[in-house]
Design an enzyme around this catalytic site. Structure first.
Site, PDB file in Angstrom:
ATOM      1  N   ARG A  80     -58.826  -2.882  -4.100  1.00 51.38           N
ATOM      2  CA  ARG A  80     -60.006  -3.751  -3.963  1.00 51.38           C
ATOM      3  C   ARG A  80     -60.902  -3.296  -2.812  1.00 51.38           C
ATOM      4  O   ARG A  80     -61.441  -4.111  -2.051  1.00 51.38           O
ATOM      5  CB  ARG A  80     -59.616  -5.217  -3.737  1.00 51.38           C
ATOM      6  CG  ARG A  80     -58.715  -5.805  -4.778  1.00 51.38           C
ATOM      7  CD  ARG A  80     -59.399  -6.034  -6.116  1.00 51.38           C
ATOM      8  NE  ARG A  80     -58.492  -6.742  -7.006  1.00 51.38           N
ATOM      9  CZ  ARG A  80     -57.605  -6.137  -7.808  1.00 51.38           C
ATOM     10  NH1 ARG A  80     -57.528  -4.812  -7.855  1.00 51.38           N
ATOM     11  NH2 ARG A  80     -56.821  -6.855  -8.578  1.00 51.38           N
ATOM     12  N   GLU A  95     -60.974 -11.801  -0.439  1.00 52.97           N
ATOM     13  CA  GLU A  95     -61.522 -10.766  -1.321  1.00 52.97           C
ATOM     14  C   GLU A  95     -63.006 -11.031  -1.569  1.00 52.97           C
ATOM     15  O   GLU A  95     -63.813 -10.112  -1.657  1.00 52.97           O
ATOM     16  CB  GLU A  95     -60.748 -10.791  -2.654  1.00 52.97           C
ATOM     17  CG  GLU A  95     -61.243  -9.776  -3.648  1.00 52.97           C
ATOM     18  CD  GLU A  95     -60.420  -9.772  -4.929  1.00 52.97           C
ATOM     19  OE1 GLU A  95     -59.183  -9.668  -4.858  1.00 52.97           O
ATOM     20  OE2 GLU A  95     -61.033  -9.889  -6.003  1.00 52.97           O
ATOM     21  N   SER A 147     -60.180 -14.537  -7.830  1.00 47.67           N
ATOM     22  CA  SER A 147     -59.213 -14.588  -6.723  1.00 47.67           C
ATOM     23  C   SER A 147     -59.964 -14.623  -5.405  1.00 47.67           C
ATOM     24  O   SER A 147     -60.783 -13.746  -5.140  1.00 47.67           O
ATOM     25  CB  SER A 147     -58.329 -13.349  -6.735  1.00 47.67           C
ATOM     26  OG  SER A 147     -57.673 -13.247  -7.958  1.00 47.67           O
TER      27      SER A 147
HETATM   28  P1  FAD Z   1     -71.854  -9.748  -6.971  1.00 50.83           P
HETATM   29  O1  FAD Z   1     -71.047 -10.956  -6.764  1.00 50.83           O
HETATM   30  O2  FAD Z   1     -73.254  -9.924  -7.394  1.00 50.83           O
HETATM   31  O3  FAD Z   1     -71.798  -8.832  -5.700  1.00 50.83           O
HETATM   32  C1  FAD Z   1     -70.595  -8.583  -5.047  1.00 50.83           C
HETATM   33  C2  FAD Z   1     -70.855  -7.656  -3.862  1.00 50.83           C
HETATM   34  O4  FAD Z   1     -71.254  -6.369  -4.330  1.00 50.83           O
HETATM   35  C3  FAD Z   1     -71.994  -8.139  -2.970  1.00 50.83           C
HETATM   36  O5  FAD Z   1     -71.694  -7.793  -1.647  1.00 50.83           O
HETATM   37  C4  FAD Z   1     -73.199  -7.344  -3.457  1.00 50.83           C
HETATM   38  O6  FAD Z   1     -74.175  -7.148  -2.450  1.00 50.83           O
HETATM   39  C5  FAD Z   1     -72.553  -6.031  -3.860  1.00 50.83           C
HETATM   40  N1  FAD Z   1     -73.252  -5.402  -4.979  1.00 50.83           N
HETATM   41  C6  FAD Z   1     -73.395  -5.910  -6.233  1.00 50.83           C
HETATM   42  N2  FAD Z   1     -74.081  -5.029  -6.995  1.00 50.83           N
HETATM   43  C7  FAD Z   1     -74.384  -3.990  -6.204  1.00 50.83           C
HETATM   44  C8  FAD Z   1     -75.101  -2.776  -6.417  1.00 50.83           C
HETATM   45  N3  FAD Z   1     -75.657  -2.461  -7.599  1.00 50.83           N
HETATM   46  N4  FAD Z   1     -75.235  -1.916  -5.365  1.00 50.83           N
HETATM   47  C9  FAD Z   1     -74.698  -2.213  -4.159  1.00 50.83           C
HETATM   48  N5  FAD Z   1     -74.009  -3.331  -3.896  1.00 50.83           N
HETATM   49  C10 FAD Z   1     -73.854  -4.209  -4.915  1.00 50.83           C
HETATM   50  N6  FAD Z   1     -62.400  -8.946  -9.756  1.00 50.83           N
HETATM   51  C11 FAD Z   1     -61.433  -8.037  -9.984  1.00 50.83           C
HETATM   52  O7  FAD Z   1     -61.385  -6.977  -9.328  1.00 50.83           O
HETATM   53  N7  FAD Z   1     -60.490  -8.222 -10.956  1.00 50.83           N
HETATM   54  C12 FAD Z   1     -60.475  -9.338 -11.724  1.00 50.83           C
HETATM   55  O8  FAD Z   1     -59.623  -9.472 -12.588  1.00 50.83           O
HETATM   56  C13 FAD Z   1     -61.477 -10.346 -11.493  1.00 50.83           C
HETATM   57  N8  FAD Z   1     -61.479 -11.485 -12.204  1.00 50.83           N
HETATM   58  C14 FAD Z   1     -62.429 -12.442 -11.957  1.00 50.83           C
HETATM   59  C15 FAD Z   1     -62.398 -13.614 -12.700  1.00 50.83           C
HETATM   60  C16 FAD Z   1     -63.354 -14.613 -12.493  1.00 50.83           C
HETATM   61  C17 FAD Z   1     -63.308 -15.888 -13.310  1.00 50.83           C
HETATM   62  C18 FAD Z   1     -64.367 -14.405 -11.527  1.00 50.83           C
HETATM   63  C19 FAD Z   1     -65.432 -15.438 -11.302  1.00 50.83           C
HETATM   64  C20 FAD Z   1     -64.392 -13.239 -10.762  1.00 50.83           C
HETATM   65  C21 FAD Z   1     -63.421 -12.242 -10.961  1.00 50.83           C
HETATM   66  N9  FAD Z   1     -63.407 -11.044 -10.220  1.00 50.83           N
HETATM   67  C22 FAD Z   1     -62.447 -10.094 -10.468  1.00 50.83           C
HETATM   68  C23 FAD Z   1     -64.395 -10.812  -9.154  1.00 50.83           C
HETATM   69  C24 FAD Z   1     -65.753 -10.243  -9.665  1.00 50.83           C
HETATM   70  O9  FAD Z   1     -65.951 -10.534 -11.011  1.00 50.83           O
HETATM   71  C25 FAD Z   1     -65.851  -8.737  -9.471  1.00 50.83           C
HETATM   72  O10 FAD Z   1     -65.701  -8.410  -8.112  1.00 50.83           O
HETATM   73  C26 FAD Z   1     -67.192  -8.167  -9.972  1.00 50.83           C
HETATM   74  O11 FAD Z   1     -67.171  -6.762  -9.929  1.00 50.83           O
HETATM   75  C27 FAD Z   1     -68.398  -8.681  -9.185  1.00 50.83           C
HETATM   76  O12 FAD Z   1     -69.569  -8.285  -9.874  1.00 50.83           O
HETATM   77  P2  FAD Z   1     -70.969  -8.981  -9.596  1.00 50.83           P
HETATM   78  O13 FAD Z   1     -72.006  -8.193 -10.286  1.00 50.83           O
HETATM   79  O14 FAD Z   1     -70.894 -10.413  -9.933  1.00 50.83           O
HETATM   80  O15 FAD Z   1     -71.080  -8.790  -8.017  1.00 50.83           O
HETATM   81  P1  NAP Z   2     -49.956 -12.433 -12.300  1.00 46.86           P
HETATM   82  O1  NAP Z   2     -49.784 -11.654 -13.551  1.00 46.86           O
HETATM   83  O2  NAP Z   2     -49.526 -13.858 -12.230  1.00 46.86           O
HETATM   84  O3  NAP Z   2     -49.253 -11.655 -11.099  1.00 46.86           O
HETATM   85  C1  NAP Z   2     -49.348 -12.130  -9.759  1.00 46.86           C
HETATM   86  C2  NAP Z   2     -49.655 -10.958  -8.865  1.00 46.86           C
HETATM   87  O4  NAP Z   2     -48.552 -10.060  -8.855  1.00 46.86           O
HETATM   88  C3  NAP Z   2     -50.852 -10.208  -9.353  1.00 46.86           C
HETATM   89  O5  NAP Z   2     -51.911 -10.538  -8.523  1.00 46.86           O
HETATM   90  C4  NAP Z   2     -50.448  -8.740  -9.327  1.00 46.86           C
HETATM   91  O6  NAP Z   2     -51.113  -7.990  -8.342  1.00 46.86           O
HETATM   92  C5  NAP Z   2     -48.962  -8.739  -9.039  1.00 46.86           C
HETATM   93  N1  NAP Z   2     -48.257  -8.138 -10.202  1.00 46.86           N
HETATM   94  C6  NAP Z   2     -47.857  -8.767 -11.332  1.00 46.86           C
HETATM   95  N2  NAP Z   2     -47.219  -7.911 -12.155  1.00 46.86           N
HETATM   96  C7  NAP Z   2     -47.236  -6.714 -11.532  1.00 46.86           C
HETATM   97  C8  NAP Z   2     -46.759  -5.417 -11.868  1.00 46.86           C
HETATM   98  N3  NAP Z   2     -46.090  -5.200 -13.020  1.00 46.86           N
HETATM   99  N4  NAP Z   2     -46.972  -4.412 -10.989  1.00 46.86           N
HETATM  100  C9  NAP Z   2     -47.627  -4.618  -9.838  1.00 46.86           C
HETATM  101  N5  NAP Z   2     -48.122  -5.808  -9.469  1.00 46.86           N
HETATM  102  C10 NAP Z   2     -47.915  -6.848 -10.292  1.00 46.86           C
HETATM  103  O7  NAP Z   2     -51.491 -12.332 -11.829  1.00 46.86           O
HETATM  104  P2  NAP Z   2     -52.754 -13.160 -12.273  1.00 46.86           P
HETATM  105  O8  NAP Z   2     -53.246 -13.868 -11.074  1.00 46.86           O
HETATM  106  O9  NAP Z   2     -52.526 -13.888 -13.547  1.00 46.86           O
HETATM  107  O10 NAP Z   2     -53.801 -11.996 -12.556  1.00 46.86           O
HETATM  108  C11 NAP Z   2     -53.555 -11.026 -13.543  1.00 46.86           C
HETATM  109  C12 NAP Z   2     -54.331  -9.761 -13.217  1.00 46.86           C
HETATM  110  O11 NAP Z   2     -55.732 -10.027 -13.202  1.00 46.86           O
HETATM  111  C13 NAP Z   2     -53.991  -9.202 -11.830  1.00 46.86           C
HETATM  112  O12 NAP Z   2     -54.012  -7.809 -11.894  1.00 46.86           O
HETATM  113  C14 NAP Z   2     -55.097  -9.732 -10.958  1.00 46.86           C
HETATM  114  O13 NAP Z   2     -55.392  -8.873  -9.862  1.00 46.86           O
HETATM  115  C15 NAP Z   2     -56.279  -9.790 -11.926  1.00 46.86           C
HETATM  116  N6  NAP Z   2     -57.212 -10.868 -11.552  1.00 46.86           N
HETATM  117  C16 NAP Z   2     -58.033 -10.639 -10.509  1.00 46.86           C
HETATM  118  C17 NAP Z   2     -58.946 -11.608 -10.129  1.00 46.86           C
HETATM  119  C18 NAP Z   2     -59.915 -11.332  -9.006  1.00 46.86           C
HETATM  120  O14 NAP Z   2     -60.836 -12.101  -8.829  1.00 46.86           O
HETATM  121  N7  NAP Z   2     -59.727 -10.278  -8.274  1.00 46.86           N
HETATM  122  C19 NAP Z   2     -58.999 -12.821 -10.797  1.00 46.86           C
HETATM  123  C20 NAP Z   2     -58.104 -13.029 -11.846  1.00 46.86           C
HETATM  124  C21 NAP Z   2     -57.212 -12.040 -12.223  1.00 46.86           C
HETATM  125  P3  NAP Z   2     -52.555  -7.281  -8.573  1.00 46.86           P
HETATM  126  O15 NAP Z   2     -53.531  -8.357  -8.372  1.00 46.86           O
HETATM  127  O16 NAP Z   2     -52.580  -6.287  -7.477  1.00 46.86           O
HETATM  128  O17 NAP Z   2     -52.598  -6.702  -9.926  1.00 46.86           O
END
Ligand code: FAD
Ligand code: NAP
Length: 338
Positions: free
Chosen positions: A163, A334, A237
């Protein structure tokens, strides 16, 4: 250029925070960036917003907020094994995933249904279900505000981590990412290493999944666990999963036998932040207008729809303290705090 002044950002962030931007401009073409840089009547301080799904607005946004609307997908080159797709940064991420699947291009199917734009994907190296976007990124091109030119960063220049990337650190606030080149496989390397996907596929009686099956499984799991931002404001998250040394984890595991972990190299482990938070009774807890989601402790929500950014921030602060006090682990946010 259609500059809007003092405009509410409520429709532009998935938390649904009602905060104003001093000035807002939609960017529809890459050429506009040089014009914006040269226009001295515009505020000097510039910030980029994509889908607003990874930001928490705690104060008004000063300066110029640029809303990314750059669109377009082209094939840059291809060979028997790979295709190099050049994608404009304003393309909606999930639509790109669907496009890739329709064309049989593999590598990002596990990242289905992540909200936001393609340009924000490299920013925090989006990841889910065992896949990180860094493994499919060939290069990222961005307009650099100080250099006043477009610069292409090869994958190795992006310092991708869990991340994390150079765009979140050294280049924070300095660039507008305009396009990303993805190197996608024509022959899929299916990744079902996450138990939940395996389970979902078994339930559907699918033994040899295609990339469409994997994406459908991910979509089904996500829809069952995560709050839809259109219904309940959230930014996914709120905290990263902490990675700690094995010698810090071992005594914790002795005391808390069911604390899960995943190996990260030889001497580090990742501990699910959701488990830490849930174990301390935070899941479903409401504080004012903010709350911890009842099905996923890692997600903080705008529970009533009227939460202020500070309320969500305060809740996150209380959670950080509580995890630190009991487990001695420092959680890291995050979500970007604005
Ligand atoms: P924004 O929120 O608009 O911006 C985020 C940051 O990036 C800000 O600092 C902004 O200035 C910068 N930025 C945006 N676009 C640019 C650009 N073109 N150039 C330079 N800087 C920029 N994330 C995960 O990694 N894994 C997941 O599974 C995941 N699941 C999610 C589920 C839900 C329900 C929600 C609401 C969010 C989730 N996220 C997840 C977080 C989010 O969706 C991601 O981080 C996504 O990439 C953000 O995109 P955005 O366009 O909305 O960014
Ligand atoms: P989950 O499956 O309940 O697992 C809990 C956590 O354990 C996860 O965050 C994941 O880390 C870790 N994990 C589970 N299985 C794993 C494996 N086989 N190897 C290594 N790490 C493992 O998680 P969840 O919350 O439902 O989310 C599922 C996936 O979607 C995850 O990868 C999570 O990161 C992603 N997600 C991200 C966001 C966001 O906003 N960033 C929101 C929703 C879901 P990792 O997170 O490092 O994978």
């Amino acid at each position: 250029m259609n500059l809007q002044k003092n405009i509410s950002l409520k429709p532009y962030n998935t938390f649904g925070m009602d905060m104003p931007a001093e000035a807002l401009l939609e960017v529809h073409s890459e050429d506009m960036l040089a014009q914006i840089a040269a226009d001295k009547t515009l505020p000097e301080n510039k910030t980029v917003l994509g889908g607003g799904s990874n930001v928490l607005l705690t104060q008004p946004v000063n300066g110029l907020l640029l809303l990314n609307r750059l669109k377009g997908i082209t094939i840059e080159k291809e060979d028997d094994e790979y295709v190099w797709l050049k994608v404009s940064s304003g393309e909606v991420w999930h639509e790109l995933v669907l496009y890739a699947i329709q064309h049989g291009y593999a590598g990002i199917e596990n990242l289905a249904l992540i909200p936001g734009t393609t340009g924000a994907a490299p920013m925090q190296n989006i990841g889910a279900y065992g896949v990180e976007v860094k493994d499919t990124i060939d290069s990222v091109t961005a307009w650099h505000w100080d250099e006043e030119k477009f610069i292409t960063y090869q994958n190795a220049d992006c310092n991708f981590g869990y991340r994390d990337s150079v765009f979140k650190n050294e280049l924070k606030g300095k660039v507008f990412i305009t396009s990303v080149v993805f190197k996608l496989r024509k022959k899929a390397a299916i990744n079902t290493s996450y138990g939940a996907i395996e389970q979902e596929l078994q339930n559907a009686n699918i033994a040899q999944p295609t990339i469409t099956d994997v994406a459908n499984a991910v979509i089904a799991i996500r829809q069952s666990k995560l709050p839809d931002p259109k219904v309940t404001g959230n930014a996914g998250s709120f905290f990263k999963n902490p990675t700690i040394p094995l010698n810090q984890y071992a005594p914790l595991k002795e005391k808390y036998a069911d604390m899960p972990s995943y190996p990260m190299g030889d001497d580090m482990v990742k501990v699910p932040a959701g488990w830490l938070i849930e174990s301390l009774g935070w899941k479903g807890k409401q504080q004012g207008n903010a709350a911890v989601h009842s099905r996923q402790a890692l997600v903080l929500v705008n529970y009533t729809g009227n939460a202020k950014g500070e309320e969500v921030y305060r809740l996150s602060e209380d959670i950080l303290k509580s995890v630190k006090e009991t487990y001695g682990i420092d959680l890291e946010r995050e979500v970007q705090i604005w």
